[in-house]
Design a protein around this motif. Structure first.
Motif, PDB file in Angstrom:
ATOM      1  N   VAL A  33      35.649  47.223  34.845  1.00  0.00           N
ATOM      2  CA  VAL A  33      35.359  48.355  35.520  1.00  0.00           C
ATOM      3  C   VAL A  33      35.517  48.038  36.904  1.00  0.00           C
ATOM      4  CG1 VAL A  33      32.904  48.266  35.699  1.00  0.00           C
ATOM      5  CG2 VAL A  33      34.154  50.504  35.975  1.00  0.00           C
ATOM      6  N   TYR A  34      35.025  46.984  37.555  1.00  0.00           N
ATOM      7  CA  TYR A  34      35.078  46.509  38.995  1.00  0.00           C
ATOM      8  C   TYR A  34      36.463  45.751  39.300  1.00  0.00           C
ATOM      9  CZ  TYR A  34      33.919  44.158  43.272  1.00  0.00           C
ATOM     10  OH  TYR A  34      33.765  43.706  44.711  1.00  0.00           O
ATOM     11  N   ASP A  35      36.611  44.986  38.194  1.00  0.00           N
ATOM     12  CA  ASP A  35      37.987  44.061  38.236  1.00  0.00           C
ATOM     13  C   ASP A  35      38.865  44.144  37.339  1.00  0.00           C
ATOM     14  OD1 ASP A  35      39.711  42.313  39.215  1.00  0.00           O
ATOM     15  OD2 ASP A  35      38.474  40.399  38.691  1.00  0.00           O
ATOM     16  N   MET A  36      39.797  45.320  37.326  1.00  0.00           N
ATOM     17  CA  MET A  36      39.887  46.201  38.288  1.00  0.00           C
ATOM     18  C   MET A  36      40.447  47.739  37.757  1.00  0.00           C
ATOM     19  SD  MET A  36      43.499  44.903  39.907  1.00  0.00           S
ATOM     20  CE  MET A  36      43.788  46.240  40.882  1.00  0.00           C
ATOM     21  N   LYS A  37      39.688  47.997  36.680  1.00  0.00           N
ATOM     22  CA  LYS A  37      40.299  49.148  36.009  1.00  0.00           C
ATOM     23  C   LYS A  37      40.012  50.521  36.923  1.00  0.00           C
ATOM     24  CE  LYS A  37      40.585  47.288  31.191  1.00  0.00           C
ATOM     25  NZ  LYS A  37      40.100  47.360  29.623  1.00  0.00           N
ATOM     26  N   ALA A  38      38.828  50.877  37.182  1.00  0.00           N
ATOM     27  CA  ALA A  38      38.532  51.998  37.807  1.00  0.00           C
ATOM     28  C   ALA A  38      39.449  52.088  39.025  1.00  0.00           C
ATOM     29  CB  ALA A  38      36.979  51.876  38.539  1.00  0.00           C
TER      30      ALA A  38
ATOM     31  N   THR B  41      45.370  46.750  44.624  1.00  0.00           N
ATOM     32  CA  THR B  41      43.960  47.554  44.217  1.00  0.00           C
ATOM     33  C   THR B  41      43.155  46.811  43.819  1.00  0.00           C
ATOM     34  OG1 THR B  41      44.676  48.039  42.184  1.00  0.00           O
ATOM     35  CG2 THR B  41      45.526  49.585  43.730  1.00  0.00           C
ATOM     36  N   GLU B  42      42.802  45.509  44.147  1.00  0.00           N
ATOM     37  CA  GLU B  42      41.722  44.593  43.675  1.00  0.00           C
ATOM     38  C   GLU B  42      40.484  45.503  44.489  1.00  0.00           C
ATOM     39  OE1 GLU B  42      41.334  41.984  42.052  1.00  0.00           O
ATOM     40  OE2 GLU B  42      43.489  41.301  41.605  1.00  0.00           O
ATOM     41  N   PRO B  43      39.329  45.040  43.778  1.00  0.00           N
ATOM     42  CA  PRO B  43      38.008  45.575  44.251  1.00  0.00           C
ATOM     43  C   PRO B  43      37.530  45.121  45.643  1.00  0.00           C
ATOM     44  CG  PRO B  43      37.602  43.737  42.765  1.00  0.00           C
ATOM     45  CD  PRO B  43      39.025  43.993  42.763  1.00  0.00           C
ATOM     46  N   SER B  44      37.018  46.082  46.513  1.00  0.00           N
ATOM     47  CA  SER B  44      36.561  45.616  47.632  1.00  0.00           C
ATOM     48  C   SER B  44      35.434  44.931  47.747  1.00  0.00           C
ATOM     49  CB  SER B  44      36.218  47.182  48.321  1.00  0.00           C
ATOM     50  OG  SER B  44      35.133  47.696  47.705  1.00  0.00           O
ATOM     51  N   ARG B  45      35.050  44.557  48.932  1.00  0.00           N
ATOM     52  CA  ARG B  45      34.180  43.271  49.028  1.00  0.00           C
ATOM     53  C   ARG B  45      32.822  43.682  49.692  1.00  0.00           C
ATOM     54  NH1 ARG B  45      37.536  41.706  46.019  1.00  0.00           N
ATOM     55  NH2 ARG B  45      38.154  39.442  45.776  1.00  0.00           N
TER      56      ARG B  45
ATOM     57  N   GLY C 230      40.459  48.728  46.270  1.00  0.00           N
ATOM     58  CA  GLY C 230      39.843  49.305  45.034  1.00  0.00           C
ATOM     59  C   GLY C 230      38.357  49.718  45.236  1.00  0.00           C
ATOM     60  N   ILE C 231      37.750  49.834  44.131  1.00  0.00           N
ATOM     61  CA  ILE C 231      36.355  50.461  44.210  1.00  0.00           C
ATOM     62  C   ILE C 231      35.446  49.393  44.736  1.00  0.00           C
ATOM     63  CG2 ILE C 231      35.989  49.587  41.944  1.00  0.00           C
ATOM     64  CD1 ILE C 231      34.332  52.115  41.105  1.00  0.00           C
ATOM     65  N   ASP C 232      34.211  49.965  45.194  1.00  0.00           N
ATOM     66  CA  ASP C 232      33.241  49.051  45.747  1.00  0.00           C
ATOM     67  C   ASP C 232      32.467  48.725  44.431  1.00  0.00           C
ATOM     68  OD1 ASP C 232      31.534  47.400  47.288  1.00  0.00           O
ATOM     69  OD2 ASP C 232      30.472  49.183  48.194  1.00  0.00           O
ATOM     70  N   GLY C 233      31.640  47.553  44.339  1.00  0.00           N
ATOM     71  CA  GLY C 233      30.926  47.150  43.312  1.00  0.00           C
ATOM     72  C   GLY C 233      30.419  45.727  43.470  1.00  0.00           C
TER      73      GLY C 233
ATOM     74  N   LEU D 187      28.447  39.566  33.353  1.00  0.00           N
ATOM     75  CA  LEU D 187      27.800  40.725  32.393  1.00  0.00           C
ATOM     76  C   LEU D 187      27.062  41.665  33.247  1.00  0.00           C
ATOM     77  CD1 LEU D 187      27.063  38.329  29.274  1.00  0.00           C
ATOM     78  CD2 LEU D 187      28.951  39.976  29.715  1.00  0.00           C
ATOM     79  N   GLN D 188      27.145  41.492  34.524  1.00  0.00           N
ATOM     80  CA  GLN D 188      26.334  42.514  35.322  1.00  0.00           C
ATOM     81  C   GLN D 188      27.563  43.236  36.343  1.00  0.00           C
ATOM     82  OE1 GLN D 188      25.357  39.036  35.717  1.00  0.00           O
ATOM     83  NE2 GLN D 188      24.153  39.645  33.853  1.00  0.00           N
ATOM     84  N   GLU D 189      28.895  43.327  35.721  1.00  0.00           N
ATOM     85  CA  GLU D 189      29.728  43.978  36.320  1.00  0.00           C
ATOM     86  C   GLU D 189      29.766  45.529  36.472  1.00  0.00           C
ATOM     87  OE1 GLU D 189      34.607  44.442  36.357  1.00  0.00           O
ATOM     88  OE2 GLU D 189      33.702  42.980  34.801  1.00  0.00           O
ATOM     89  N   TYR D 190      29.570  45.990  37.752  1.00  0.00           N
ATOM     90  CA  TYR D 190      29.752  47.416  37.835  1.00  0.00           C
ATOM     91  C   TYR D 190      30.444  47.980  38.994  1.00  0.00           C
ATOM     92  CZ  TYR D 190      26.530  46.890  41.832  1.00  0.00           C
ATOM     93  OH  TYR D 190      26.046  46.254  43.189  1.00  0.00           O
TER      94      TYR D 190
END
Length: 377
Positions: free
Chosen positions: A109-114, A168-172, A344-347, A353-356
């Motif tokens: 979801v975070y890397d990087m479907k959303a 669109t890689e996730p933000s940091r 991309g999305i923040d998270g 296994l704690q990806e959000y």
């Protein structure tokens, strides 16, 4: 706290959740191609030309989506990958799809479907409205998580014909975007010794694991934090039995560098490793997988433009310090094309296994992507 998902339409939610439920580790061709099918379905009814590139060497397909003005003007290139690292079954057992407050949990979801999902929504909206400032090219890839072996030539070809690149890689770290990344090198080391019985013939053996350990110490000693150089051996494989002197031992090496010059120097050093004893055979292969992504004047101007758009939307856009992980943006930045990454999305929790993802960042980031497509001239 009001759930930010309430403002999203049911069809949009259904699409996003379907994406997350569709597990797509890189080497699961069926899963990756199903994700590509979902992208094609998402574009239905929009004025978007779709080119599907068949996968090669056990990889899934890639997609090139085109929209906007049909001119020879350099394009805005947008890039997302839909392969993930989590094995099939993760969503049923270890990382179920769930919402906890402002967090949406699930594999990839975070890397990087959303991020890919909401950027495609923005792309589709701009295509339908005909508001793109330049031709738009959206590349969706199946192999980023393993270094983009199939799609790198495609990425570089499209980048050479583009004015800007948006990744669109996730933000940091609270929503920071990326304007520089380290380069990444990958190497494989194999040591061959001489097998022998560990009890009765110990002196006749040449322990490949022992020699590999000496090589690992030498490689890890190449780390130089002051220069931004790190070398890591994270896996080792060798031996056949506890009472046998091992003939073979192998291990991969991860290299991260900030400059092209350091990449060349460390590549030479690693490829030039020699055995400590002539009874061992040492084979080293590999090289730089992704060149360093250095912040240029063009990227700085692109960031300033995005920052002003974000302020109009209502949030502050901050650039992260140089990021250690590589992405497909390394390839485009190395060609001198202004590149913004981490859009991309923040998270948090990528590859764990704690990806959000942070739900409340979806709408403003989607609006930023839309405005970038409409205003980059």
């Amino acid at each position: 706290m009001k759930n930010p998902l309430i403002a999203m339409t049911s069809p949009a939610l259904d699409t996003l959740f379907t994406w997350i439920r569709t597990e797509s580790p890189t080497h699961d061709v069926a899963g990756v191609n199903l994700m590509m099918d979902l992208v094609v379905s998402q574009m239905e009814g929009a004025p978007v030309a779709i080119e599907r590139i068949p996968g090669e060497e056990g990889l899934g397909d890639a997609l090139i989506l085109r929209a906007g003005p049909q001119t020879d003007e350099p394009a805005i290139l947008i890039m997302s990958h839909l392969d993930t690292v989590h094995p099939v079954g993760t969503i049923q057992h270890d990382l179920p799809l769930r919402i906890e407050g402002d967090r949406l949990y699930g594999p990839g979801v975070y890397d990087m479907k959303a991020s890919a999902w909401f950027t495609l929504e923005a792309f589709k909206e701009v295509a339908r409205k005909g508001t793109a400032a330049r031709p738009l090219i959206y590349l969706v890839t199946p192999d980023e998580e393993i270094g983009s072996p199939m799609t790198r030539p495609i990425i570089e070809d499209l980048a050479r014909r583009s004015a800007y690149v948006l990744v669109t890689e996730p933000s940091r770290d609270g929503g920071q975007i990326v304007t520089a990344r380290k380069g990444v090198g990958r190497f494989d080391v194999h040591v061959e010794g001489r097998p022998a019985h560990a009890g009765s013939r110990h002196a006749e053996g040449r322990n490949a694991v022992y020699e590999a350990a000496r090589q690992i110490l030498a490689i890890e000693a190449m780390t130089d934090y002051a220069r931004g150089i790190t070398t890591t051996v994270g896996m080792v494989s060798g031996g056949t039995a506890v009472n046998t002197i091992p003939q073979h031992c192998s291990f991969p090496v991860d290299l991260r560098v900030e400059t092209v010059a350091d990449g060349e120097a460390l590549t030479k050093a690693i490829l030039g490793l020699k055995p400590h004893n002539p009874d061992f055979k040492l084979t080293v292969t590999g090289g730089m997988n992704r060149p360093p992504y250095e912040r240029t004047e063009g990227t700085s101007r692109l960031f300033d433009h995005a920052k002003s758009l974000a302020a109009e939307i209502g949030f502050e856009l901050v650039s992260a310090p140089r990021v250690g992980g590589g992405s497909d943006g390394n390839f485009t930045a190395a060609l001198g094309v202004p590149t913004l990454d981490g859009l991309g999305i923040d998270g948090n929790g990528a590859h764990t296994l704690q990806e959000y993802g942070v739900i409340s960042t979806i709408a403003p980031r989607q609006e930023l992507m839309k405005r970038l497509m409409e205003t980059l001239r």
